[in-house]
Enzyme design. Structure first.
Site, PDB file in Angstrom:
ATOM      1  N   LYS A 149     -15.666  40.829 -30.789  1.00 53.45           N
ATOM      2  CA  LYS A 149     -14.196  41.463 -31.004  1.00 53.45           C
ATOM      3  C   LYS A 149     -13.924  41.064 -32.249  1.00 53.45           C
ATOM      4  O   LYS A 149     -13.362  41.831 -33.319  1.00 53.45           O
ATOM      5  CB  LYS A 149     -13.139  40.977 -30.115  1.00 53.45           C
ATOM      6  CG  LYS A 149     -13.107  41.542 -28.746  1.00 53.45           C
ATOM      7  CD  LYS A 149     -12.089  41.215 -28.068  1.00 53.45           C
ATOM      8  CE  LYS A 149     -11.804  39.809 -27.644  1.00 53.45           C
ATOM      9  NZ  LYS A 149     -12.726  38.845 -26.880  1.00 53.45           N
ATOM     10  N   ARG A 194      -3.958  40.398 -23.228  1.00 49.15           N
ATOM     11  CA  ARG A 194      -4.772  39.688 -22.535  1.00 49.15           C
ATOM     12  C   ARG A 194      -4.491  39.555 -20.834  1.00 49.15           C
ATOM     13  O   ARG A 194      -4.990  39.331 -20.086  1.00 49.15           O
ATOM     14  CB  ARG A 194      -5.392  38.168 -22.769  1.00 49.15           C
ATOM     15  CG  ARG A 194      -6.418  38.069 -23.484  1.00 49.15           C
ATOM     16  CD  ARG A 194      -6.682  36.430 -23.634  1.00 49.15           C
ATOM     17  NE  ARG A 194      -7.898  36.107 -24.171  1.00 49.15           N
ATOM     18  CZ  ARG A 194      -8.372  35.821 -25.353  1.00 49.15           C
ATOM     19  NH1 ARG A 194      -7.631  36.226 -26.509  1.00 49.15           N
ATOM     20  NH2 ARG A 194      -9.450  35.225 -25.306  1.00 49.15           N
ATOM     21  N   ARG A 247     -22.701  30.248 -31.600  1.00 54.46           N
ATOM     22  CA  ARG A 247     -22.119  30.306 -32.571  1.00 54.46           C
ATOM     23  C   ARG A 247     -21.152  29.473 -33.509  1.00 54.46           C
ATOM     24  O   ARG A 247     -20.730  28.430 -32.996  1.00 54.46           O
ATOM     25  CB  ARG A 247     -20.982  31.490 -32.544  1.00 54.46           C
ATOM     26  CG  ARG A 247     -19.760  31.276 -31.578  1.00 54.46           C
ATOM     27  CD  ARG A 247     -19.002  32.515 -31.009  1.00 54.46           C
ATOM     28  NE  ARG A 247     -18.013  32.264 -30.318  1.00 54.46           N
ATOM     29  CZ  ARG A 247     -17.005  33.151 -29.753  1.00 54.46           C
ATOM     30  NH1 ARG A 247     -17.271  34.293 -29.771  1.00 54.46           N
ATOM     31  NH2 ARG A 247     -16.083  32.730 -29.034  1.00 54.46           N
ATOM     32  N   ARG A 299     -16.457  26.066 -32.173  1.00 54.46           N
ATOM     33  CA  ARG A 299     -14.997  25.880 -31.320  1.00 54.46           C
ATOM     34  C   ARG A 299     -14.986  24.867 -30.153  1.00 54.46           C
ATOM     35  O   ARG A 299     -16.104  25.001 -29.550  1.00 54.46           O
ATOM     36  CB  ARG A 299     -14.741  27.092 -30.977  1.00 54.46           C
ATOM     37  CG  ARG A 299     -14.032  28.069 -32.096  1.00 54.46           C
ATOM     38  CD  ARG A 299     -13.890  29.458 -31.520  1.00 54.46           C
ATOM     39  NE  ARG A 299     -13.426  29.651 -30.260  1.00 54.46           N
ATOM     40  CZ  ARG A 299     -13.021  31.059 -29.604  1.00 54.46           C
ATOM     41  NH1 ARG A 299     -13.180  31.995 -30.352  1.00 54.46           N
ATOM     42  NH2 ARG A 299     -12.393  30.913 -28.667  1.00 54.46           N
ATOM     43  N   ARG A 340     -13.315  30.866 -19.090  1.00 48.26           N
ATOM     44  CA  ARG A 340     -12.784  31.935 -19.858  1.00 48.26           C
ATOM     45  C   ARG A 340     -13.095  33.312 -19.590  1.00 48.26           C
ATOM     46  O   ARG A 340     -12.421  34.345 -19.449  1.00 48.26           O
ATOM     47  CB  ARG A 340     -13.077  31.874 -21.314  1.00 48.26           C
ATOM     48  CG  ARG A 340     -12.386  30.767 -22.112  1.00 48.26           C
ATOM     49  CD  ARG A 340     -13.201  30.074 -23.271  1.00 48.26           C
ATOM     50  NE  ARG A 340     -13.211  31.150 -24.221  1.00 48.26           N
ATOM     51  CZ  ARG A 340     -14.125  30.949 -25.557  1.00 48.26           C
ATOM     52  NH1 ARG A 340     -14.878  30.139 -25.451  1.00 48.26           N
ATOM     53  NH2 ARG A 340     -14.119  31.981 -26.243  1.00 48.26           N
TER      54      ARG A 340
HETATM   55  P1  AMP Z   1     -10.134  33.643 -28.504  1.00 45.00           P
HETATM   56  O1  AMP Z   1     -10.357  33.137 -29.838  1.00 45.00           O
HETATM   57  O2  AMP Z   1      -9.696  34.937 -28.480  1.00 45.00           O
HETATM   58  O3  AMP Z   1     -11.254  33.691 -27.504  1.00 45.00           O
HETATM   59  O4  AMP Z   1      -9.090  32.855 -27.636  1.00 45.00           O
HETATM   60  C1  AMP Z   1      -9.180  31.644 -27.324  1.00 45.00           C
HETATM   61  C2  AMP Z   1      -8.332  30.985 -26.491  1.00 45.00           C
HETATM   62  O5  AMP Z   1      -6.962  31.063 -27.018  1.00 45.00           O
HETATM   63  C3  AMP Z   1      -7.908  31.654 -25.164  1.00 45.00           C
HETATM   64  O6  AMP Z   1      -9.355  31.230 -24.270  1.00 45.00           O
HETATM   65  C4  AMP Z   1      -6.852  31.338 -24.683  1.00 45.00           C
HETATM   66  O7  AMP Z   1      -6.634  29.845 -24.165  1.00 45.00           O
HETATM   67  C5  AMP Z   1      -6.032  31.575 -25.760  1.00 45.00           C
HETATM   68  N1  AMP Z   1      -5.632  32.761 -26.167  1.00 45.00           N
HETATM   69  C6  AMP Z   1      -5.953  33.453 -27.162  1.00 45.00           C
HETATM   70  N2  AMP Z   1      -5.133  34.845 -27.056  1.00 45.00           N
HETATM   71  C7  AMP Z   1      -4.460  34.840 -26.027  1.00 45.00           C
HETATM   72  C8  AMP Z   1      -3.628  35.539 -25.420  1.00 45.00           C
HETATM   73  N3  AMP Z   1      -3.505  36.813 -25.897  1.00 45.00           N
HETATM   74  N4  AMP Z   1      -2.992  35.348 -24.124  1.00 45.00           N
HETATM   75  C9  AMP Z   1      -3.201  33.898 -23.583  1.00 45.00           C
HETATM   76  N5  AMP Z   1      -4.170  33.088 -24.429  1.00 45.00           N
HETATM   77  C10 AMP Z   1      -4.702  33.670 -25.247  1.00 45.00           C
END
Ligand code: AMP
Length: 224
Positions: free
Chosen positions: A15, A90, A129, A163, A174
């Site tokens: 994404k 989400r 990554r 990360r 996740r």
């Molecule tokens: P991402 O970078 O999109 O993979 O997000 C990393 C982490 O941030 C996720 O595993 C969640 O803990 C938190 N997170 C990001 N976006 C959301 C969202 N829209 N709702 C809830 N938690 C989020």
């Protein structure tokens, strides 16, 4: 007219990579809630302090925090160009809130694109990554290494970030969160005919082409 799109898909689906490419091609702004939360964690804001442990465990941060974060972000002038939502919504309540927030601004969601990828591929993609600390360019140990070891192809930077939540145990959690809480958004959008699916297993350029076919040709003035 500003076009708003959502990229939906499990962690590691690509994404962020596609959102950056679409930003370049179409001129909308990438709104990554993961990036916003990581910035809040780094800055040790109240939100960051609350979110850190939740993120490290691979769980979702509270809807209320995310919705407030996106509402604030949509107030910023660059969001008027339209947005590529990356990692938001989400949950179904987040999807409903996004509809309300956009409607309140006289806008709407134009397209939701699901990037479908096999679970086995996701773990391998995520585990390797890393990004350049200076410019944010993304790389991968196996699939997209830097041309010269230890040097960013894009800016020449020598420091990279991995990360904290990109480890095997957290990735599993996740993914579980994705299927339990995020996948139920798909029927929400499908019911109103806004959902299109692309094969996220294809190579990066092919995925960009597939998304561009859905969105239509980019406006001439924002192509660079
Ligand atoms: P991402 O970078 O999109 O993979 O997000 C990393 C982490 O941030 C996720 O595993 C969640 O803990 C938190 N997170 C990001 N976006 C959301 C969202 N829209 N709702 C809830 N938690 C989020």
């Amino acid at each position: 007219m500003a076009v708003n799109i959502v990229l939906l898909g499990p962690p590691g689906a690509g994404k962020g990579t596609q959102a950056k490419r679409l930003e370049q091609l179409y001129g909308m702004v990438q709104l990554s809630t993961g990036d916003m939360l990581r910035a809040a964690v780094a800055a040790e804001t109240q939100v960051g302090l609350r979110a850190k442990a939740v993120m490290d465990a691979g769980n979702l941060v509270d809807d209320e925090i995310l919705i407030a974060m996106i509402a604030d972000r949509l107030e910023q002038p660059d969001a008027k160009r339209g947005a590529i939502f990356d990692g938001f919504p989400r949950t179904v309540p987040q999807a409903e809130a996004l509809d309300r927030l956009l409607a309140h601004r006289g806008s709407r969601l134009h397209q939701v694109i699901e990037m479908r990828v096999d679970d086995d591929a996701l773990v391998a993609r995520i585990a390797g990554r890393f990004t350049c600390k200076s410019c944010g360019a993304g790389f991968h140990d196996a699939f997209k290494p830097t041309k010269q070891a230890g040097i960013c192809d894009a800016c020449g930077g020598r420091e990279f970030i991995r990360r904290a939540d990109d480890n095997a145990a957290t990735v599993k959690k996740r993914l579980t969160e994705y299927y339990a809480k995020t996948a139920p958004i798909l029927p929400y959008y499908r019911a109103r005919g806004a959902l299109k699916t692309v094969n996220g297993m294809a190579d990066m350029d092919a995925v960009t082409t597939a998304i561009a076919e859905i969105l239509g040709p980019p406006p001439a003035e924002s192509t660079h």
